[in-house]
Design an enzyme around this catalytic site. Structure first.
Site, PDB file in Angstrom:
ATOM      1  N   PRO A   2     -33.361 -51.530  -8.354  1.00  0.00           N
ATOM      2  CA  PRO A   2     -33.486 -52.156  -9.679  1.00  0.00           C
ATOM      3  C   PRO A   2     -32.770 -53.507  -9.746  1.00  0.00           C
ATOM      4  CG  PRO A   2     -32.066 -50.196  -9.759  1.00  0.00           C
ATOM      5  CD  PRO A   2     -32.653 -50.260  -8.396  1.00  0.00           C
ATOM      6  N   GLU A   3     -33.404 -54.464 -10.422  1.00  0.00           N
ATOM      7  CA  GLU A   3     -32.835 -55.808 -10.592  1.00  0.00           C
ATOM      8  C   GLU A   3     -32.631 -56.037 -12.090  1.00  0.00           C
ATOM      9  OE1 GLU A   3     -35.085 -58.692  -8.264  1.00  0.00           O
ATOM     10  OE2 GLU A   3     -35.567 -57.173  -6.767  1.00  0.00           O
ATOM     11  N   LYS A  59     -26.823 -56.910 -12.582  1.00  0.00           N
ATOM     12  CA  LYS A  59     -27.415 -55.574 -12.443  1.00  0.00           C
ATOM     13  C   LYS A  59     -26.451 -54.470 -12.860  1.00  0.00           C
ATOM     14  CE  LYS A  59     -29.611 -57.257  -8.184  1.00  0.00           C
ATOM     15  NZ  LYS A  59     -29.715 -57.026  -6.728  1.00  0.00           N
ATOM     16  N   ARG A 259     -34.461 -59.507   5.192  1.00  0.00           N
ATOM     17  CA  ARG A 259     -35.271 -58.901   4.138  1.00  0.00           C
ATOM     18  C   ARG A 259     -36.721 -59.358   4.233  1.00  0.00           C
ATOM     19  NH1 ARG A 259     -32.244 -56.797  -0.044  1.00  0.00           N
ATOM     20  NH2 ARG A 259     -34.182 -55.687  -0.423  1.00  0.00           N
TER      21      ARG A 259
END
Ligand code: ZN
Length: 269
Positions: A2-3, A59, A259
């Protein structure tokens, strides 16, 4: 993971559903997620308190209790906070609320963290956070100054929480696509016009994602246990080899700073 938009969605859900509710009991099913204080003390200090308000920084979620303390939640990879009529089956911690419902804290991978503190803004990982991208202080001019000194590639820089708080792998890719900028560009080489476009793009993707209640590409669900809708609108993230929504070229995927990173080799320069 989650961001910012996902945490903001959960925060808004909790304001609607949990604000004003009293914690009748705290069931700790896996004490590993509680970083401070000791689990027994954690339970003792929360039991009987009422949820007063909910704040977000990047976050990180901070839930203000009537005792003056804050329950600070970092969901990390797989954390979830769900308000429901039944306890969640795989919950790590369950807050039994007045009104007969539950707030369950789930975390499959056990990287998420709960803390109970008085001054949450003084926590080291909160103090180190960079600027909030949806706050007024984040102007295009400020962004230009921030980028000026950075020789690193733009995409990992956007994900650096000490630079800007709240953007992760998903929204960094989407913002760069919307701005038409290659993820590998050195930050200090962006032209003024590109900086303005990227600034606008960052705010737009985050705001749109909040409006669509987040992206459920992994374990994310909102405060009522439902999936978000923004992952249905993603332009590049997870779309390797699919045609670009703008030009129909094939979306490429590279590894950048470890990433996976998708982009359109034609629309992004
Ligand atoms: Zn394209």
């Amino acid at each position: 993971m989650p961001e910012l938009p996902e945490i903001e969605t959960i925060r808004r859900d909790l304001i609607r559903d949990v604000k004003g509710k009293k914690v009748k009991d705290v069931e700790i099913l896996n004490p590993k997620v509680i970083k401070e204080p000791e689990p027994a003390e954690f339970k003792r200090r929360i039991k009987g308190a009422t949820f007063k308000d909910f704040f977000r920084r990047a976050k990180v979620l901070a839930m203000k209790l009537s005792t003056g303390e804050y329950l600070v939640v970092h969901l990390r990879m797989t954390g979830q906070l769900i308000y429901s009529a039944e306890k969640q089956e795989k919950a790590r911690v369950v807050f039994v609320l007045s009104g007969g419902r539950y707030l369950s804290f789930n975390d499959q991978r056990l990287f998420a963290e709960l803390r109970l503190v008085y001054d949450w803004q003084k926590l080291k990982f909160v103090q180190e956070l960079g600027i909030e991208p949806l706050e007024k202080e984040f102007t295009a001019q400020k962004f230009k100054k921030m980028l000026g000194a950075k020789k690193t590639k733009i995409k990992p820089l956007l994900m650096d929480q000490t630079f800007i708080g709240g953007i992760g792998n998903l929204y960094a890719q989407e913002a760069l696509f919307l701005a038409g900028i290659l993820p590998t560009r050195p930050a200090n080489k962006l032209k003024d016009e590109e900086i303005k476009k990227l600034h606008r793009a960052i705010q737009k993707v985050l705001q749109d994602a909040i409006q669509y209640r987040g992206s459920s590409v992994d374990k994310y669900v909102n405060g009522r246990g439902k999936k978000g809708n923004y992952h249905l609108r993603l332009k590049v993230y997870g779309r390797k080899t699919e045609p670009c929504v703008k030009c129909k070229s094939s979306i490429k995927k590279i590894s950048l700073g470890g990433r996976g990173t998708c982009f359109c080799p034609r629309c992004q320069q």
